[in-house]
Design a protein around this motif. Structure first.
Motif, PDB file in Angstrom:
ATOM      1  N   ASP A  73       0.851  -1.195   0.000  1.00  0.00           N
ATOM      2  CA  ASP A  73       0.000   0.000   0.000  1.00  0.00           C
ATOM      3  C   ASP A  73       0.884   1.242   0.000  1.00  0.00           C
ATOM      4  O   ASP A  73       1.031   1.947   1.006  1.00  0.00           O
ATOM      5  N   LEU A  74       1.468   1.516  -1.157  1.00  0.00           N
ATOM      6  CA  LEU A  74       2.379   2.653  -1.291  1.00  0.00           C
ATOM      7  C   LEU A  74       1.703   3.987  -0.972  1.00  0.00           C
ATOM      8  O   LEU A  74       2.318   4.840  -0.311  1.00  0.00           O
ATOM      9  N   PRO A  75       0.452   4.230  -1.402  1.00  0.00           N
ATOM     10  CA  PRO A  75      -0.180   5.490  -0.994  1.00  0.00           C
ATOM     11  C   PRO A  75      -0.219   5.674   0.524  1.00  0.00           C
ATOM     12  O   PRO A  75       0.001   6.782   1.028  1.00  0.00           O
ATOM     13  N   ARG A  76      -0.478   4.608   1.250  1.00  0.00           N
ATOM     14  CA  ARG A  76      -0.501   4.725   2.725  1.00  0.00           C
ATOM     15  C   ARG A  76       0.889   5.039   3.256  1.00  0.00           C
ATOM     16  O   ARG A  76       1.042   5.878   4.169  1.00  0.00           O
ATOM     17  N   PHE A  77       1.927   4.393   2.717  1.00  0.00           N
ATOM     18  CA  PHE A  77       3.294   4.679   3.155  1.00  0.00           C
ATOM     19  C   PHE A  77       3.622   6.150   2.927  1.00  0.00           C
ATOM     20  O   PHE A  77       4.200   6.817   3.801  1.00  0.00           O
ATOM     21  N   VAL A  78       3.249   6.660   1.778  1.00  0.00           N
ATOM     22  CA  VAL A  78       3.515   8.063   1.454  1.00  0.00           C
ATOM     23  C   VAL A  78       2.746   8.980   2.409  1.00  0.00           C
ATOM     24  O   VAL A  78       3.266  10.005   2.866  1.00  0.00           O
ATOM     25  N   GLU A  79       1.520   8.618   2.722  1.00  0.00           N
ATOM     26  CA  GLU A  79       0.720   9.416   3.662  1.00  0.00           C
ATOM     27  C   GLU A  79       1.344   9.422   5.059  1.00  0.00           C
ATOM     28  O   GLU A  79       1.357  10.450   5.748  1.00  0.00           O
ATOM     29  N   LEU A  80       1.865   8.274   5.485  1.00  0.00           N
ATOM     30  CA  LEU A  80       2.529   8.214   6.786  1.00  0.00           C
ATOM     31  C   LEU A  80       3.790   9.082   6.799  1.00  0.00           C
ATOM     32  O   LEU A  80       4.101   9.721   7.812  1.00  0.00           O
ATOM     33  N   ALA A  81       4.509   9.106   5.684  1.00  0.00           N
ATOM     34  CA  ALA A  81       5.686   9.967   5.595  1.00  0.00           C
ATOM     35  C   ALA A  81       5.276  11.427   5.737  1.00  0.00           C
ATOM     36  O   ALA A  81       5.909  12.207   6.472  1.00  0.00           O
ATOM     37  N   ALA A  82       4.212  11.806   5.044  1.00  0.00           N
ATOM     38  CA  ALA A  82       3.734  13.190   5.123  1.00  0.00           C
ATOM     39  C   ALA A  82       3.294  13.535   6.541  1.00  0.00           C
ATOM     40  O   ALA A  82       3.553  14.644   7.033  1.00  0.00           O
ATOM     41  N   ALA A  83       2.637  12.584   7.204  1.00  0.00           N
ATOM     42  CA  ALA A  83       2.186  12.828   8.580  1.00  0.00           C
ATOM     43  C   ALA A  83       3.368  13.046   9.520  1.00  0.00           C
ATOM     44  O   ALA A  83       3.234  13.739  10.546  1.00  0.00           O
ATOM     45  N   GLU A  84       4.517  12.483   9.177  1.00  0.00           N
ATOM     46  CA  GLU A  84       5.719  12.652   9.984  1.00  0.00           C
ATOM     47  C   GLU A  84       6.476  13.912   9.585  1.00  0.00           C
ATOM     48  O   GLU A  84       7.514  14.246  10.169  1.00  0.00           O
ATOM     49  N   GLY A  85       5.961  14.631   8.569  1.00  0.00           N
ATOM     50  CA  GLY A  85       6.617  15.842   8.102  1.00  0.00           C
ATOM     51  C   GLY A  85       7.753  15.580   7.142  1.00  0.00           C
ATOM     52  O   GLY A  85       8.626  16.446   6.955  1.00  0.00           O
ATOM     53  N   LEU A  86       7.750  14.418   6.506  1.00  0.00           N
ATOM     54  CA  LEU A  86       8.820  14.049   5.589  1.00  0.00           C
ATOM     55  C   LEU A  86       8.375  14.163   4.140  1.00  0.00           C
ATOM     56  O   LEU A  86       7.231  13.854   3.811  1.00  0.00           O
ATOM     57  N   HIS A  87       9.288  14.593   3.287  1.00  0.00           N
ATOM     58  CA  HIS A  87       9.080  14.539   1.847  1.00  0.00           C
ATOM     59  C   HIS A  87       9.448  13.140   1.343  1.00  0.00           C
ATOM     60  O   HIS A  87      10.023  12.331   2.080  1.00  0.00           O
ATOM     61  N   VAL A  88       9.152  12.870   0.077  1.00  0.00           N
ATOM     62  CA  VAL A  88       9.406  11.554  -0.504  1.00  0.00           C
ATOM     63  C   VAL A  88      10.074  11.713  -1.868  1.00  0.00           C
ATOM     64  O   VAL A  88       9.639  12.522  -2.693  1.00  0.00           O
ATOM     65  N   LEU A  89      11.131  10.919  -2.102  1.00  0.00           N
ATOM     66  CA  LEU A  89      11.699  10.729  -3.436  1.00  0.00           C
ATOM     67  C   LEU A  89      11.229   9.369  -3.925  1.00  0.00           C
ATOM     68  O   LEU A  89      11.446   8.355  -3.259  1.00  0.00           O
ATOM     69  N   LEU A  90      10.602   9.340  -5.096  1.00  0.00           N
ATOM     70  CA  LEU A  90      10.018   8.108  -5.627  1.00  0.00           C
ATOM     71  C   LEU A  90      10.875   7.588  -6.775  1.00  0.00           C
ATOM     72  O   LEU A  90      11.195   8.331  -7.709  1.00  0.00           O
ATOM     73  N   ARG A  91      11.209   6.289  -6.701  1.00  0.00           N
ATOM     74  CA  ARG A  91      12.047   5.674  -7.732  1.00  0.00           C
ATOM     75  C   ARG A  91      11.303   4.463  -8.277  1.00  0.00           C
ATOM     76  O   ARG A  91      11.513   3.323  -7.858  1.00  0.00           O
ATOM     77  N   PRO A  92      10.419   4.678  -9.264  1.00  0.00           N
ATOM     78  CA  PRO A  92       9.521   3.611  -9.714  1.00  0.00           C
ATOM     79  C   PRO A  92      10.105   2.658 -10.737  1.00  0.00           C
ATOM     80  O   PRO A  92       9.430   1.742 -11.189  1.00  0.00           O
TER      81      PRO A  92
END
Length: 584
Positions: A73-92
């Protein structure tokens, strides 16, 4: 979330100078119940961003199936990162390397006998375009341009070490844009491959683990303007079976980090937290000799395999504090660990007699079929045919991919290993019409270089005394979950591969490590969750058990031992791992 931009000097975020302080954290190598914990610890070390690859082969196991649930569940992982105040670099990807099975490329691509991966082969590009559309449509709301945390997206991965087809990279970049990716794109390559893997108009970044100032100067010489960044700052390394556990001194790595940050460059640690190659997901390398990667992806990272801070965590936090604000909270304490008395596995079921219960379907063919032809990703294939003669015989297999256990009338007669370049085996056939059984294990598809075209099973001709054997039964054994095995109490030690089972009670769940001292080779599951492979060859001698896999009350452990195994059939759950000896 503000949008990332670039100017002649570096990155801008919300119009202000910005330095990416990022760390690799692969959601697919961490139990989803532990994502939030690992993300919190990333922030507390001083990171403002996390980076993750995306494993195409797990998300799209078949061309018509796409998964974004549970541990994917990548969208959930990204949402948890945002909730922690973190940005995300995505390497698909589509290719990710990552010491991951096949570099993340799905095995079904290899069902096409002449397909050219990582190229403009129309079949490959059509599959890639479909994958990116399926992945990025649900992720689009999480792009920074839409208010989400994803700041930038990578195009391919270290392509300069593989090829130099700029048109291929342009196709991928165009595909990303068609899917709505309107944040910055970037490429990454090792310094010597920068030009081969670069794409005009796309930010080029470099991967290295030492001599930071030197490599960044080389990057600046090729890119006179724009941000300086290393997308993979190698602060540890992976392990392979039969070698030592690789570690890197924390103080040395911290000095390299200090040198890097002093230049003003941005950084992504590879890895911040490595995690685990659960199940059958480890990759392999082949530079003339096949070398499979172990189950643990600890990587000697700032967070160890169980998510506990290491000496590197503290050392890196101190260096980061010289260049950026670091949270005032203390370094997180290690999590609780579980230790249990020795456990005896009292129930067993031999694999060969119960193969039909594990996989009822078989395919008849003139020659052995590959895993890819059988639409199989991971695990084993069981091949059978009859032998027309009796007496001494020589079996020759053109290609073993990767480890074949050979039986005649159910009795083991030998093992052929790709790693040892073995192709022939001599044995006695008791009678004409004896059954030849070959159990072949996929030990991990090659994840780097031209060897990624790595089909599994028995490839080419199989000869007995120089005459080709024909008329085979092929039984896929993916072993995703050992449910349905007819266990029975036993005291005898099975001759061949067998499953062993025990039930044990836990009062309070916590992380633990399964030690299989005295066992030879196989896999283990707890409550149906695949912990991964074990092998007495080492270096790794324990398997990490995430706390969320356990439950209060009864728990089930299943071990597949491929050889005669441990006569006492005992295991131990200990509070500490054993990743093996390190090189002096």
């Amino acid at each position: 979330m503000p949008v990332l931009q670039t100017d002649k000097a570096g990155f801008l975020l919300d119009g202000r100078p910005f330095r990416l302080l990022s760390g690799g954290l692969h959601y697919f190598r961490v139990h989803p119940g532990q994502w939030a914990d690992r993300l919190r610890k990333a922030r507390l070390m001083g990171l403002n961003t996390v980076e993750t690859y995306v494993p195409w082969n797990l998300h799209q196991p078949r061309p018509d199936t796409f998964r974004l649930d549970g541990g994917l569940d990548l969208p959930r992982f990204v949402e948890l990162a945002a909730a922690e105040g973190l940005h995300v670099l995505l390497r698909p990807g589509p290719y990710i390397c990552a010491e991951w099975e096949g570099g993340g490329l799905p095995s079904w691509l290899l069902a096409e006998p002449d397909i050219r991966l990582r190229s403009r082969d129309p079949r490959f590009l059509a599959a890639v375009d479909d994958y990116l559309a399926r992945l990025l449509t649900p992720l689009r709301p999480h792009l920074a341009s839409q208010g989400g945390p994803i700041l930038a997206v990578q195009v391919e991965n270290e392509y300069g070490a593989y090829g130099d087809d700029t048109a291929y990279l342009e196709h991928l970049a165009d595909s990303l844009r068609r899917c709505g990716v309107d944040v910055p794109l970037f490429t990454c390559d090792q310094p010597v491959d920068l030009e081969r893997g670069a794409l005009p108009g796309v930010l080029a970044t470099a991967n290295f683990g030492s001599r930071s100032a030197h490599h960044l100067a080389a990057l600046r010489a090729q890119r006179p303007e724009g941000p300086l960044m290393t997308s993979e700052f190698w602060i540890g390394w992976f392990d392979r079976w039969g070698a030592h556990h690789v570690v890197r001194d924390a103080d040395t790595a911290a000095r390299e980090l200090d040198e890097l940050l002093a230049t003003g460059a941005s950084v992504n640690f590879y890895m911040f937290h490595g995690g685990t190659n659960f199940g059958f997901t480890n990759g392999a390398n082949d530079k003339g000799t096949y070398r499979p990667t172990v189950t643990s992806y600890d990587y000697d990272s700032p967070l160890d395999e169980a998510g506990d801070p290491t000496a590197k965590y503290t050392a890196f936090r101190d260096v980061i504090a010289k260049y950026a604000p670091v949270p005032g909270e203390p370094v997180p304490a290690p999590g609780p660990k579980l230790a249990l008395p020795a456990l005896v596995l009292t129930e067993s079921a031999e694999l060969l007699p119960h193969a039909a219960a594990l996989s009822p379907s078989t395919v008849e063919s003139r020659r052995p079929l590959t895993m890819e032809e059988l639409e199989q990703d991971f695990g084993f294939v069981l091949y059978e045919t009859t032998l027309p003669v009796r007496g001494p015989a020589l079996l020759e297999i053109e290609q073993v991919r990767d480890r074949a256990q050979v039986f005649v009338d159910g009795q083991p007669v030998g093992v052929l290993e790709r790693e040892q370049h073995e192709h022939a085996l001599a044995f006695a056939v008791p009678r004409a019409g004896s059954v030849l059984t070959v159990l072949v294990e996929n030990q991990g598809r090659v994840n780097y270089g031209q060897g990624i075209h790595d089909r599994k099973g028995l490839l080419g001709k199989v000869l007995l005394d120089g005459v080709e054997l024909a008329g085979w039964t092929n039984r896929p054994l993916p072993l995703a979950d050992p449910a349905g095995i007819p266990f029975a109490p036993t005291t005898a030690t099975p001759v061949g591969p067998a499953f062993h089972r025990a039930v044990f009670d836990v009062d309070d769940t916590a992380d633990t490590f399964l030690h299989l001292d005295g066992w030879t080779k196989g896999n283990a599951w707890i409550n149906g969750f695949p912990l991964g492979r074990y092998w007495s060859r080492g270096p790794q001698r324990s398997l990490y058990v995430p706390a969320p896999v356990l439950r209060s009350g009864p728990n089930e452990l299943v071990v597949l031992e491929l050889h005669a195994g441990h006569r006492a059939r005992t295991v131990a759950f200990r509070a500490t791992p054993d990743l093996g000896p390190t090189e002096e």
